[in-house]
Design a protein around this motif. Structure first.
Motif, PDB file in Angstrom:
ATOM      1  N   ALA A 181       0.847  -1.201   0.000  1.00 29.35           N
ATOM      2  CA  ALA A 181       0.000   0.000   0.000  1.00 29.35           C
ATOM      3  C   ALA A 181       0.877   1.244   0.000  1.00 29.35           C
ATOM      4  N   VAL A 182       1.433   1.568  -1.149  1.00 25.13           N
ATOM      5  CA  VAL A 182       2.365   2.688  -1.250  1.00 25.13           C
ATOM      6  C   VAL A 182       1.753   3.929  -1.885  1.00 25.13           C
ATOM      7  N   LEU A 183       0.538   3.826  -2.411  1.00 23.57           N
ATOM      8  CA  LEU A 183      -0.110   5.002  -2.989  1.00 23.57           C
ATOM      9  C   LEU A 183      -0.791   5.817  -1.897  1.00 23.57           C
ATOM     10  N   ARG A 184      -0.759   7.128  -2.062  1.00 26.67           N
ATOM     11  CA  ARG A 184      -1.456   7.997  -1.124  1.00 26.67           C
ATOM     12  C   ARG A 184      -1.893   9.266  -1.841  1.00 26.67           C
ATOM     13  N   GLN A 185      -2.840   9.960  -1.250  1.00 22.89           N
ATOM     14  CA  GLN A 185      -3.290  11.228  -1.797  1.00 22.89           C
ATOM     15  C   GLN A 185      -2.308  12.323  -1.412  1.00 22.89           C
ATOM     16  N   ARG A 186      -1.877  13.094  -2.394  1.00 23.33           N
ATOM     17  CA  ARG A 186      -0.936  14.180  -2.134  1.00 23.33           C
ATOM     18  C   ARG A 186      -1.654  15.513  -1.995  1.00 23.33           C
ATOM     19  N   ARG A 187      -2.921  15.558  -2.329  1.00 24.73           N
ATOM     20  CA  ARG A 187      -3.716  16.774  -2.159  1.00 24.73           C
ATOM     21  C   ARG A 187      -5.187  16.377  -2.012  1.00 24.73           C
TER      22      ARG A 187
END
Length: 322
Positions: A181-187
């Motif tokens: 789980a390496v994706l994340r929201q940056r904004r």
């Protein structure tokens, strides 16, 4: 706290079918057949967003399947994660059987077939290394991220929970799979409800990133499968693929493989073994640089990406589009 309490409640109290409401069963035979009784198929939204990887879905998002997904996601019926994970695992297998080869140019990874624990860690002495392939390489399931407020409101992360169940199902059938789980929201992004396909693309453009250190782990893996519970317009999946392509495009495979000779240990150190997201560090680059790398990565490293979902909009299953 809600997670373990809901698990305990589901075990003690009589359950009802998540798809049709039939009493004393988590998911009845008819609803289970609607979810995973048919062969997963490739799905394509219309219009198809640029950069969308090949996506396979287990079932159309309608009737019992829709009710089951909503029961798990919004009502917290956590026991439905197992059948939903099994359906997702079927879609993953379908995608890997037709697309999603290991990225060209990366050193082949050898799996010795030995696992320890329920999270897919390798036994001491086992692991991955460079050399001629002697079996299937690792499959990394990368869930699309939920916003923090959504996770708090629901009391759980439904996509990650289904992904973990799917990884367990794949391992039970001999495929070395783990959740990364390496994706994340940056904004922040606006609520997608009510937006058309074009508006969703604009809303999500540049919204996701790979957390620091994640690109190296993706690069040394053999195959990356983006996973989600539902695909409608494909905007979220296309943005996730762009973020991964942008991150991996800047990784030197030879240097990073040597820096991480034991892939499993590096993934465990990053938090995959406990299902934790990497949320502390940021990735470098501006939106413009990320977009340029994402488009450049649509050949080469981009070829390592495919996607799988539990369900997709019925229109995306049109026979003349498959």
């Amino acid at each position: 706290m809600r997670g373990w309490w809901q698990d305990l409640t589901d075990l003690v109290l009589p359950a009802e079918c998540g798809g049709c409401g039939r009493p004393r069963t988590v998911l009845c035979a008819e609803c289970r057949a609607a979810l995973s009784g048919a062969a997963p198929r490739r799905v394509r939204p219309d219009p198809e967003p640029p950069g969308l990887p090949v996506v396979h879905a287990a079932a159309p998002y309608e009737d019992e399947v829709r009710a089951t997904l909503l029961a798990h996601k919004e009502r917290g019926v956590l026991t439905l994660a197992t059948p939903l994970g099994a359906a997702l695992a079927g879609a993953v297998r379908a995608g890997l059987g037709q697309t999603c080869p290991a990225a060209p140019g990366w050193p082949p990874m050898v799996w010795d077939g030995r696992l320890r624990g329920g999270n897919g860690q390798l036994r001491p002495g086992g692991g991955y290394g460079t050399g001629l392939p002697s079996g299937p390489g690792p499959v990394l399931l990368v869930p699309l991220p939920s916003s923090r407020w959504a996770v708090r409101a629901r009391g759980h992360d439904p996509v990650r929970r289904i992904a973990l169940a799917a990884a367990g199902e794949l391992r039970r059938t001999g495929m070395p799979a783990r959740v990364l789980a390496v994706l994340r929201q940056r904004r922040a992004v606006a609520d997608q409800a009510g937006l058309n396909s074009r508006q969703r693309l604009d809303n999500l453009a540049g919204a996701l990133e790979v957390a620091a250190g994640g690109a190296r782990l993706l690069a040394v893996g053999a195959r990356v499968v983006l996973v989600d519970d539902l695909m409608t317009t494909g905007a979220s999946m296309a943005e996730a693929a762009r973020a991964i392509r942008a991150a991996v495009a800047g990784v030197d495979p030879s240097l990073d493989t040597e820096a991480c000779p034991d892939t499993d240990a590096c993934i465990a150190e990053a938090g995959e073994a406990t299902g934790e997201r990497m949320t502390e560090a940021t990735t470098a680059g501006t939106d413009r640089a990320q977009a340029a790398q994402g488009m450049a990565g649509m050949s080469g490293v981009g070829d390592m990406i495919c996607a799988a979902v539990v369900a997709a909009s019925p229109d995306s299953f049109e026979k003349n589009r498959n």
